[in-house]
Design a protein around this motif. Structure first.
Motif, PDB file in Angstrom:
ATOM      1  N   GLN A   7       0.824  -1.213   0.000  1.00  0.00           N
ATOM      2  CA  GLN A   7       0.000   0.000   0.000  1.00  0.00           C
ATOM      3  C   GLN A   7       0.856   1.262   0.000  1.00  0.00           C
ATOM      4  O   GLN A   7       0.810   2.087   0.918  1.00  0.00           O
ATOM      5  CB  GLN A   7      -0.973  -0.012   1.178  1.00  0.00           C
ATOM      6  N   ARG A   8       1.615   1.415  -1.086  1.00  0.00           N
ATOM      7  CA  ARG A   8       2.449   2.610  -1.209  1.00  0.00           C
ATOM      8  C   ARG A   8       2.809   2.856  -2.662  1.00  0.00           C
ATOM      9  O   ARG A   8       2.771   1.969  -3.506  1.00  0.00           O
ATOM     10  CB  ARG A   8       3.701   2.472  -0.369  1.00  0.00           C
TER      11      ARG A   8
ATOM     12  N   ILE B 103       8.317   8.067  -0.741  1.00  0.00           N
ATOM     13  CA  ILE B 103       7.212   7.135  -0.507  1.00  0.00           C
ATOM     14  C   ILE B 103       5.930   7.889  -0.164  1.00  0.00           C
ATOM     15  O   ILE B 103       5.941   8.815   0.638  1.00  0.00           O
ATOM     16  CB  ILE B 103       7.537   6.174   0.651  1.00  0.00           C
ATOM     17  N   LEU B 104       4.835   7.476  -0.767  1.00  0.00           N
ATOM     18  CA  LEU B 104       3.504   7.921  -0.384  1.00  0.00           C
ATOM     19  C   LEU B 104       2.792   6.680   0.142  1.00  0.00           C
ATOM     20  O   LEU B 104       2.643   5.698  -0.577  1.00  0.00           O
ATOM     21  CB  LEU B 104       2.752   8.497  -1.582  1.00  0.00           C
ATOM     22  N   LYS B 105       2.382   6.721   1.415  1.00  0.00           N
ATOM     23  CA  LYS B 105       1.731   5.576   2.053  1.00  0.00           C
ATOM     24  C   LYS B 105       0.219   5.800   2.106  1.00  0.00           C
ATOM     25  O   LYS B 105      -0.246   6.915   2.311  1.00  0.00           O
ATOM     26  CB  LYS B 105       2.258   5.392   3.473  1.00  0.00           C
TER      27      LYS B 105
ATOM     28  N   SER C 238       0.642   9.566   4.267  1.00  0.00           N
ATOM     29  CA  SER C 238       1.836  10.412   4.351  1.00  0.00           C
ATOM     30  C   SER C 238       2.641  10.373   3.072  1.00  0.00           C
ATOM     31  O   SER C 238       2.575   9.405   2.308  1.00  0.00           O
ATOM     32  CB  SER C 238       2.731   9.971   5.512  1.00  0.00           C
ATOM     33  N   THR C 239       3.407  11.427   2.857  1.00  0.00           N
ATOM     34  CA  THR C 239       4.350  11.515   1.749  1.00  0.00           C
ATOM     35  C   THR C 239       5.697  11.857   2.353  1.00  0.00           C
ATOM     36  O   THR C 239       5.820  12.835   3.086  1.00  0.00           O
ATOM     37  CB  THR C 239       3.930  12.611   0.752  1.00  0.00           C
ATOM     38  N   GLU C 240       6.697  11.029   2.053  1.00  0.00           N
ATOM     39  CA  GLU C 240       8.048  11.244   2.577  1.00  0.00           C
ATOM     40  C   GLU C 240       9.017  11.331   1.404  1.00  0.00           C
ATOM     41  O   GLU C 240       9.094  10.416   0.594  1.00  0.00           O
ATOM     42  CB  GLU C 240       8.453  10.092   3.485  1.00  0.00           C
ATOM     43  N   VAL C 241       9.747  12.441   1.331  1.00  0.00           N
ATOM     44  CA  VAL C 241      10.728  12.639   0.268  1.00  0.00           C
ATOM     45  C   VAL C 241      12.069  12.927   0.927  1.00  0.00           C
ATOM     46  O   VAL C 241      12.157  13.801   1.791  1.00  0.00           O
ATOM     47  CB  VAL C 241      10.317  13.815  -0.659  1.00  0.00           C
ATOM     48  N   PRO C 242      13.125  12.210   0.519  1.00  0.00           N
ATOM     49  CA  PRO C 242      14.450  12.495   1.084  1.00  0.00           C
ATOM     50  C   PRO C 242      14.829  13.951   0.866  1.00  0.00           C
ATOM     51  O   PRO C 242      14.475  14.553  -0.154  1.00  0.00           O
ATOM     52  CB  PRO C 242      15.387  11.574   0.302  1.00  0.00           C
ATOM     53  N   GLU C 243      15.516  14.507   1.823  1.00  0.00           N
ATOM     54  CA  GLU C 243      15.883  15.920   1.756  1.00  0.00           C
ATOM     55  C   GLU C 243      16.574  16.278   0.448  1.00  0.00           C
ATOM     56  O   GLU C 243      16.344  17.344  -0.107  1.00  0.00           O
ATOM     57  CB  GLU C 243      16.779  16.278   2.946  1.00  0.00           C
ATOM     58  N   SER C 244      17.396  15.381  -0.069  1.00  0.00           N
ATOM     59  CA  SER C 244      18.134  15.664  -1.306  1.00  0.00           C
ATOM     60  C   SER C 244      17.229  15.806  -2.522  1.00  0.00           C
ATOM     61  O   SER C 244      17.651  16.348  -3.540  1.00  0.00           O
ATOM     62  CB  SER C 244      19.163  14.562  -1.568  1.00  0.00           C
ATOM     63  N   HIS C 245      15.977  15.351  -2.436  1.00  0.00           N
ATOM     64  CA  HIS C 245      15.059  15.415  -3.576  1.00  0.00           C
ATOM     65  C   HIS C 245      13.908  16.395  -3.363  1.00  0.00           C
ATOM     66  O   HIS C 245      13.049  16.523  -4.221  1.00  0.00           O
ATOM     67  CB  HIS C 245      14.484  14.032  -3.864  1.00  0.00           C
TER      68      HIS C 245
END
Length: 133
Positions: free
Chosen positions: A47-48, A61-63, A76-83
């Protein structure tokens, strides 16, 4: 039957009956060294939606969850700081929202970024698929 849509250098293909993992879009959405291989992957089993730009450390990742009554909660949406600031979250949001529309589901938004994306893109018609809670 497949449906194709394009938005900001992204081409998405949607089909009836997704597999557990499916590549949904391809484009130039982040700071990857090989832009042509940037993909949004829909992993139904976990589920992501993910964007992989060079390994697990670089995954955005979007969960979400799906309830027994087939309502999707975009968590939630999690994006690494570098992106961050490069459009990665927007591509994840679009893929997830198009999934909701294509599957004719209703959804709840728990993620502030997805709510912002829906509010900033009223012309895409996503609000019709959401319950406000």
């Amino acid at each position: 039957m497949a449906r194709y849509t394009s938005s900001q250098s992204v081409i998405c293909r949607f089909t009836q009956g997704y597999k557990n993992s499916q590549r949904l879009s391809k484009g130039t959405c982040c700071g990857c060294t090989n832009f042509s291989n940037t993909n949004v992957i829909h992993d139904r089993q976990n589920q992501r939606f993910t964007v992989d730009c060079g390994g697990a450390v670089s995954s955005a990742i979007l969960k979400y969850t799906v309830s027994h009554d087939q309502q999707v909660e975009l968590i939630s949406t999690e994006v690494p700081e570098s992106h961050r600031g490069k459009g990665v979250a927007a591509h994840l949001a679009k893929a997830a929202l198009d999934f909701v529309v294509e599957e004719k589901l209703t959804a709840r938004i728990s993620c502030w970024y997805i709510r912002k994306y829906v509010d900033e893109n009223p012309h895409l018609g996503y609000k019709a698929y959401f319950e406000d809670k």
